[in-house]
Design an enzyme around this catalytic site. Structure first.
Site, PDB file in Angstrom:
ATOM      1  N   GLU A 347      -8.570 -40.208  -1.468  1.00 49.82           N
ATOM      2  CA  GLU A 347      -9.083 -38.864  -1.200  1.00 49.82           C
ATOM      3  C   GLU A 347      -8.508 -38.338   0.108  1.00 49.82           C
ATOM      4  O   GLU A 347      -8.303 -37.135   0.262  1.00 49.82           O
ATOM      5  CB  GLU A 347     -10.607 -38.875  -1.152  1.00 49.82           C
ATOM      6  CG  GLU A 347     -11.235 -37.478  -1.210  1.00 49.82           C
ATOM      7  CD  GLU A 347     -12.736 -37.517  -1.413  1.00 49.82           C
ATOM      8  OE1 GLU A 347     -13.196 -37.262  -2.548  1.00 49.82           O
ATOM      9  OE2 GLU A 347     -13.455 -37.811  -0.438  1.00 49.82           O
ATOM     10  N   HIS A 378      -8.002 -64.527 -12.742  1.00 47.29           N
ATOM     11  CA  HIS A 378      -8.129 -64.809 -14.167  1.00 47.29           C
ATOM     12  C   HIS A 378      -8.135 -63.524 -14.992  1.00 47.29           C
ATOM     13  O   HIS A 378      -8.541 -63.542 -16.163  1.00 47.29           O
ATOM     14  CB  HIS A 378      -9.391 -65.633 -14.419  1.00 47.29           C
ATOM     15  CG  HIS A 378      -9.416 -66.911 -13.643  1.00 47.29           C
ATOM     16  ND1 HIS A 378      -8.837 -68.076 -14.098  1.00 47.29           N
ATOM     17  CD2 HIS A 378      -9.907 -67.192 -12.407  1.00 47.29           C
ATOM     18  CE1 HIS A 378      -8.992 -69.033 -13.191  1.00 47.29           C
ATOM     19  NE2 HIS A 378      -9.639 -68.520 -12.152  1.00 47.29           N
ATOM     20  N   LYS A 493     -14.930 -29.300 -10.404  1.00 42.21           N
ATOM     21  CA  LYS A 493     -16.336 -28.918 -10.205  1.00 42.21           C
ATOM     22  C   LYS A 493     -16.558 -27.464 -10.597  1.00 42.21           C
ATOM     23  O   LYS A 493     -17.573 -27.122 -11.227  1.00 42.21           O
ATOM     24  CB  LYS A 493     -16.732 -29.144  -8.751  1.00 42.21           C
ATOM     25  CG  LYS A 493     -16.852 -30.612  -8.363  1.00 42.21           C
ATOM     26  CD  LYS A 493     -16.944 -30.820  -6.873  1.00 42.21           C
ATOM     27  CE  LYS A 493     -18.215 -30.281  -6.280  1.00 42.21           C
ATOM     28  NZ  LYS A 493     -18.348 -30.627  -4.844  1.00 42.21           N
TER      29      LYS A 493
END
Length: 525
Positions: A347, A378, A493
């Site tokens: 950001e 793993h 947004k």
């Protein structure tokens, strides 16, 4: 204040030439004890090894030159003293200082300019109010739920779990962030409302996710016939819609100059960490961060931990062309830390516009990702060792675990096995291994660094947090971008608000693309 432009630096030309033939980590004797000792730094409880990075003395000297041409230390000084660092020249922008360092400056004796000194003074006042509040709240409540999103959740959550293992506590802590109501529902199912303090964090006081989740919790308290004002706390800006003592048990403040992703050392982190572990642990956490703030002003790159790590990152990203960086903590306590770093790094530096408002033609933030070791050995480590992309790795480890529980199996403790795996992965990535069977061949030359402390304590957690904050700031300064805004968050947004209007039948404007998608998924008829 920024010196030469990034692409205009003479040091960059030299580095570009060196990048054509970087040091070969697979060469016999490359990782000698002399190189390992020389390419290390010990500071503020950490030892940092970068012998497995693809750099030599000439490269490091050129990187030092780049820091000087870009005036990185001067920019860091300006930031900490309250200069207007959050800006885009000639265009509308937030145009404000960046003063998260001032939220912890008061725990050490630092000479600050006017605005930074004011934030430090206010931060101390808020901390003292917090101490008084905690005296009562910790006696009354057994549980705390923090409602927030982004930096109001990621940083505090990462630090809570980082400190949890070394700080005995009988408090239960939960975080609610997603607007998905199932997030709130699963927490509500786990808590006794009467014993719970709800902390709502929103700098603006209007952020969608905290507002929606606060309403869900308020409804739950109403349904139980409990007093909302006696259970809810706000952390917000002065004058915001949430700055209302009639609606909250207490209101704590933060300031516009403190960005969300840098706010864990403000009351955004202070209330939850202080409640969970006590006020003294929170102060210890601040002291660790403040120590790195002071250290970050060290002029020489090879003596400055965040600056050195930042420039090695620039070398890997811009000169060697690696698009991602993996952060692998070998500590269960840091299981949420990489998620915080994703926000703090991407950001901040996921930008393509310079501070002069011009398109830039070079790479900025790498994609930051990772998980806890040894678990991830793993899962995705196969790709790190034998995949087609080279991924620089930043290993974080500790010589002692937090909780003291351990056992000896086959002559070694679990803590020893954990640390041995960390070292082994770094060496394996660097050196590789030849084999006549191509399926068992490891090319090596994958760079990494190792950051180690004795144990993950509140002070070390604060130092680790500040180390990465300053690393990302230095990189943004080097690239000449604004690391302190987040305009990329706003477009989605805005469109979501329009789509919500369509879904509720109150759309002020037509949005045919959204209507088409909604019809596809049978949201609209």
């Amino acid at each position: 204040m920024m010196g030469k432009g990034f692409l205009d630096c003479e040091s960059l030309v030299a580095l570009q030439e060196m990048a054509l033939h970087p040091i070969d980590l697979t060469a016999s004797g490359c990782l000698s004890e002399e190189r390992i000792q020389k390419n290390s730094l010990s500071v503020e409880g950490f030892t940092y090894s970068y012998a497995t990075e693809r750099v030599d003395d000439r490269c490091l000297e050129a990187l030092q030159g780049l820091t000087e041409e870009r005036e990185l230390i001067k920019q860091m000084e300006c930031m900490q003293q309250g200069a207007i660092m959050n800006r885009i020249e000639g265009f509308q922008s937030e145009s404000r200082p960046v003063l998260h360092t001032a939220t912890r400056a008061w725990v050490r004796d630092q000479d600050l300019h006017e605005e930074a000194a004011a934030i430090a003074r206010h931060s101390k006042e808020e901390a003292l109010r917090l101490a008084e509040f905690l005296y009562i709240a910790r006696a009354k409540f057994s549980t705390l739920v923090q409602i927030g999103i982004g930096g109001s959740e990621l940083g505090p959550k990462a630090m809570y779990f980082a400190m949890q293992g070394s700080c005995p506590s009988d408090k239960r802590i939960f975080f609610v962030s997603n607007i998905d109501p199932d997030n709130a529902a699963e927490v509500l199912r786990e808590i006794d409302l009467e014993q719970t303090l709800v902390v709502v964090v929103s700098k603006s006081g209007t952020t969608l996710e905290p507002a929606a989740n606060e309403e869900l919790f308020r409804q739950a308290y109403q349904n139980k016939g409990l007093s909302i004002a006696e259970h809810f706390v706000a952390v917000t800006s002065q004058g915001s819609p949430m700055d209302d003592k009639s609606r909250y048990l207490e209101v704590f403040h933060l300031w516009d100059s403190i960005g969300g992703r840098f706010s864990a050392t403000s009351m955004v982190g202070g209330v939850v960490l202080g409640f969970a572990f006590g006020y003294e642990a929170f102060i210890e956490f601040l002291q660790g961060a403040a120590a790195i703030d002071a250290h970050a002003l060290t002029p020489k790159m090879r003596e400055n931990l965040p600056l050195l790590s930042a420039m090695l990152g620039v070398w890997n990203r811009n000169l060697l062309g690696y698009p991602t960086t993996a952060v692998i903590p070998y500590s269960t306590g840091l299981k949420y830390f990489t998620a915080h770093l994703q926000q703090c790094g991407m950001e901040s530096n996921g930008k393509s516009i310079s501070r002069e408002g011009k398109e830039i033609s070079f790479r900025t933030s790498p994609i930051i990702w990772g998980d806890v070791g040894t678990n991830c050995q793993h899962s995705f480590f196969q790709s790190l060792h034998q995949g087609t992309d080279i991924v620089p790795v930043e290993f974080i480890g500790f010589l002692h675990n937090q909780r003291g529980l351990d056992c000896v199996l086959s002559g070694s403790s679990s803590s020893q096995k954990l640390f041995a795996n960390l070292v082994a992965q770094s060496l394996a990535l660097a050196q590789g291994r030849d084999n006549a069977n191509p399926n068992k061949r490891f090319k090596g030359n994958s760079p990494s660094s190792i950051l180690v402390a004795q144990q993950l304590s509140p002070r070390i957690a604060g130092s680790l947090l500040a180390f990465y904050e300053h690393k990302f700031a230095f990189q943004g300064f080097c690239w000449g971008i604004n690391s302190f805004d987040q305009e990329g968050v706003s477009l989605g947004k805005e469109l979501a608000t329009q789509i919500i209007g369509i879904m509720s039948g109150n759309a002020p404007v037509e949005f045919p693309e959204a209507r088409g998608v909604l019809r596809l998924f049978n949201v609209l008829t």
